[in-house]
Design an enzyme around this catalytic site. Structure first.
Site, PDB file in Angstrom:
ATOM      1  CB  SER A   2      44.389  39.985  34.662  1.00  0.00           C
ATOM      2  OG  SER A   2      44.193  41.427  34.248  1.00  0.00           O
ATOM      3  CE  LYS A  23      41.362  42.182  33.306  1.00  0.00           C
ATOM      4  NZ  LYS A  23      42.617  42.613  32.796  1.00  0.00           N
ATOM      5  CE1 TYR A  28      38.594  43.524  36.340  1.00  0.00           C
ATOM      6  CE2 TYR A  28      39.282  45.174  37.777  1.00  0.00           C
ATOM      7  CZ  TYR A  28      38.866  44.512  36.749  1.00  0.00           C
ATOM      8  OH  TYR A  28      40.997  43.996  36.601  1.00  0.00           O
ATOM      9  CE1 TYR A  31      45.890  41.763  30.727  1.00  0.00           C
ATOM     10  CE2 TYR A  31      48.310  40.853  32.084  1.00  0.00           C
ATOM     11  CZ  TYR A  31      46.657  41.771  31.550  1.00  0.00           C
ATOM     12  OH  TYR A  31      46.164  40.518  33.309  1.00  0.00           O
ATOM     13  CB  VAL A  34      48.866  41.498  38.991  1.00  0.00           C
ATOM     14  CG1 VAL A  34      49.189  41.916  37.808  1.00  0.00           C
ATOM     15  CG2 VAL A  34      47.911  42.044  39.654  1.00  0.00           C
TER      16      VAL A  34
HETATM   17  N1  GLN Z   1      42.222  43.709  39.347  1.00  0.00           N
HETATM   18  C1  GLN Z   1      43.770  44.306  38.744  1.00  0.00           C
HETATM   19  C2  GLN Z   1      43.484  44.958  38.345  1.00  0.00           C
HETATM   20  O1  GLN Z   1      42.701  45.267  37.566  1.00  0.00           O
HETATM   21  C3  GLN Z   1      44.168  42.697  37.591  1.00  0.00           C
HETATM   22  C4  GLN Z   1      45.641  43.267  36.438  1.00  0.00           C
HETATM   23  C5  GLN Z   1      46.124  42.325  36.351  1.00  0.00           C
HETATM   24  O2  GLN Z   1      45.766  41.275  37.106  1.00  0.00           O
HETATM   25  N2  GLN Z   1      46.181  42.237  34.845  1.00  0.00           N
HETATM   26  O3  GLN Z   1      44.603  46.550  37.844  1.00  0.00           O
END
Ligand code: GLN
Length: 611
Positions: free
Chosen positions: A72, A75, A197, A249, A267
């Site tokens: 993430s 992003k 993505y 988050y 994650v």
């Molecule tokens: N690729 C992961 C997902 O979309 C990214 C989520 C994350 O790092 N919080 O679930």
């Protein structure tokens, strides 16, 4: 005391990080993400901490070179890229910037428009990736890879295993993407965007990469290690804002409270945090808490923030004291122009009307406001105001606006000069483009403060009835050095001098030449120059008609200690020492001693003022 040389001394920050790493390694909380099966292979013991400063220094400890997938954290980078490709309004129309307070994979869409609440949750991030430009899927991927390379400083690749693992299991993200398509937020082929993505999330990075990436954001978008622009400066505050409110988050509020830096987690176990203007932090440790944030990562950032007081809202007061290096007027420090004594005295007696403000460091809203209000307090005693920016490193937008307003406020009643702006192109352009500042060329006329002071002194002398005119012929008896000479002594001296004419730029003598004579300036002006090296010289002083040079050799016949050059077409009376009788020598030496004593006094005041 026994001083050992060649001993390696550990940097205190490095030492701190090593201790912190050792301590936090004992934390065994959290579980490694497994909903993307390939991620479950990560070693829960992996742990790295890195800090990169905006000067490009990187401190690191532990597994900082171990690669893992960015997840993430990607992003943030694609959001910046999307802003660059589409502009803020277009991106905002499809993705809001409201914290959702929900988990990263929540389907937080606005009920009617389907607009994701923010670009840091998956829904917003998939929509963001959908807005990256490129003629084909592979070109769009290349644009993303190139962007990440600008942040990390080296080419990056996709971890194929993790990518395929998420591609085959990412049903929830597929569901989100279909909803986005239904709302018209995703216009492109859903599969292509999702594929992009998943690949973007699977880009391999290291903990060190995260620190450098964060440092780019701390450094106005410029990679501090490579100097490459990673993100247009205009978008940095926007990207940091969504990181600040949504990056962690449903833990974002707690994070801001405890750590106080915009941040983003993934994650894969990475967290990057940004302290704007100062540094970037990267932490990597795979075990995650219930929010999907690295457990050790959170602890490490909390500790770094707390121990060094790095919380964004824990700020340093900024006042004029931090940027006003010295303030003086010409009762205290005058220009380097040497004038006849009676002129110097007029300047000293009326000198409070010439105020000089030497600024330093970073001019920001509050420090500039503080300087301006200090300056305005004394404005009624001033006629001339000189602001010297030579030692400033930054003049931010708010300071530029305040300074323009200052010019407008004083320009009808005062003469104001800005000096030392050579390195501040943007500010100079801002000033010259401002239509309300018609006199700006005059305000920027002097590059250095010394010449500006000299000009103001000339005006002050004129106002006091002393015409400053180097082209007027000065008689020998008007020279300070001839004070107290009887008329017979004067005529004797008159017989011993010879008139010498110099054209502008002529060198009278050079450093090291024999000191066999002195010069009374009767017309024009001369500069005393010191050559620092073959290319650089410095003006020590300018001498005007009525003053003398070369007279120090009267005392010791030493060789010349500097070069003297005619500043304009000039006339001098040269006095060769070998012709000089003892009586006149005594008189001249006594006057010279007097002059040197005064100069020492003035220099002492100047040194006190500047130290
Ligand atoms: N690729 C992961 C997902 O979309 C990214 C989520 C994350 O790092 N919080 O679930």
């Amino acid at each position: 005391m026994d001083i050992k040389t060649n001993m390696a001394i550990k940097n205190p920050l490095q030492y701190f990080l090593e201790k912190l790493h050792h301590e936090l390694l004992q934390i065994k909380d959290g579980v490694v993400a497994s909903y993307i099966p390939e991620l479950s292979h990560a070693n829960p013991e992996w742990f790295g901490i890195a800090i990169a400063t905006v000067d490009g220094h990187v401190y690191q400890v532990g597994d900082t070179r171990q690669s893992f997938t960015i997840q993430s954290i990607s992003k943030v980078l694609t959001y910046g890229l999307s802003l660059e490709h589409n502009g803020i309004d277009a991106v905002r129309s499809k993705i809001d910037v409201e914290p959702s307070g929900e988990t990263f994979n929540s389907i937080s869409l606005e009920p009617n428009s389907g607009r994701p609440l923010n670009p840091m949750i998956n829904a917003g991030a998939i929509a963001t990736t959908g807005m990256v430009h490129g003629n084909s899927h592979s070109m769009r991927l290349q644009v993303i890879l190139d962007t990440f390379e600008r942040y990390t400083g080296h080419p990056v690749t996709v971890d194929e295993a993790v990518y395929l693992s998420e591609k085959t299991t990412g049903h929830r993200n597929r569901g989100i993407a279909c909803l986005l398509q239904d709302f018209g937020i995703l216009e492109d082929n859903v599969d292509d965007t999702l594929d992009l993505y998943f690949r973007q999330c699977s880009i391999s990075v290291s903990c060190r990469d995260l620190a450098v990436t964060a440092a780019c954001l701390a450094n106005n978008g410029v990679n501090p290690v490579t100097g490459v622009v990673a993100l247009d400066k205009r978008h940095v505050d926007k990207v940091l804002s969504v990181m600040g409110s949504c990056g962690m988050y449903d833990y974002s509020g707690n994070w801001l409270y405890n750590v106080g830096m915009p941040a983003k987690s993934g994650v894969g176990g990475g967290i990057m945090a940004v302290l704007p203007g100062q540094l970037g932090i990267g932490v990597f440790s795979p075990p995650l808490d219930e929010h999907g944030n690295s457990c050790r990562g959170i602890k490490a950032c909390e500790r770094i923030s707390k121990e060094f007081g790095l919380h964004l809202y824990d700020t340093v007061r900024s006042t004029s004291a931090s940027v006003l290096r010295v303030e003086y007027d010409t009762t205290q420090i005058r220009s380097r122009k040497q004038r006849p004594e009676h002129e110097e005295e007029i300047i000293i007696n009326n000198g409070s009307c010439i105020g000089v403000y030497e600024l330093q460091g970073e001019l920001k809203f509050s420090s500039t406001e503080s300087v301006i209000s200090d300056l305005l307090e004394k404005v009624s005693t001033r006629k001339y105001i000189i602001l010297d920016f030579r030692r400033t490193v930054e003049i931010d937008r708010s300071s530029q606006l305040l300074l323009v307003e200052l010019i407008k406020a004083v320009k009808d009643s005062h003469m104001i000069f800005f000096t030392g702006l050579n390195a501040h192109y943007a500010f100079k352009r801002f000033l010259t483009k401002n239509k309300a500042l018609k006199d700006i060329d005059t305000i920027l006329k002097f590059q250095d403060t010394d010449h500006a002071i000299e000009w103001c002194e000339d005006r002050l002398l004129e106002a006091e009835g002393v015409a400053v005119n180097d082209d007027k012929l000065i008689d020998l008896d008007q020279h300070d050095l001839c004070a107290g000479l009887s008329s017979s002594e004067l005529s004797l001296l008159q017989e011993q001098v010879t008139e010498v004419q110099f054209n502008s730029g002529d060198i009278v003598f050079r450093y090291g030449d024999p000191g066999d004579s002195m010069y009374f300036i009767t017309k024009g002006a001369f500069e005393v120059i010191l050559h620092l090296d073959s290319k650089h010289e410095r003006r020590l002083t300018t001498l005007s008609a009525g003053t003398t040079f070369g007279e120090l050799a009267l005392l010791n016949q030493n060789r010349r200690a500097a070069e003297v050059r005619a500043q304009k077409d000039s006339l001098c009376l040269q006095l060769k020492f070998d012709k000089l009788g003892p009586i006149i020598t005594t008189r001249l030496v006594a006057n010279l001693a007097n002059k040197l004593a005064k100069k020492l006094e003035w220099d002492a005041v100047e040194i006190m003022k500047l130290s």
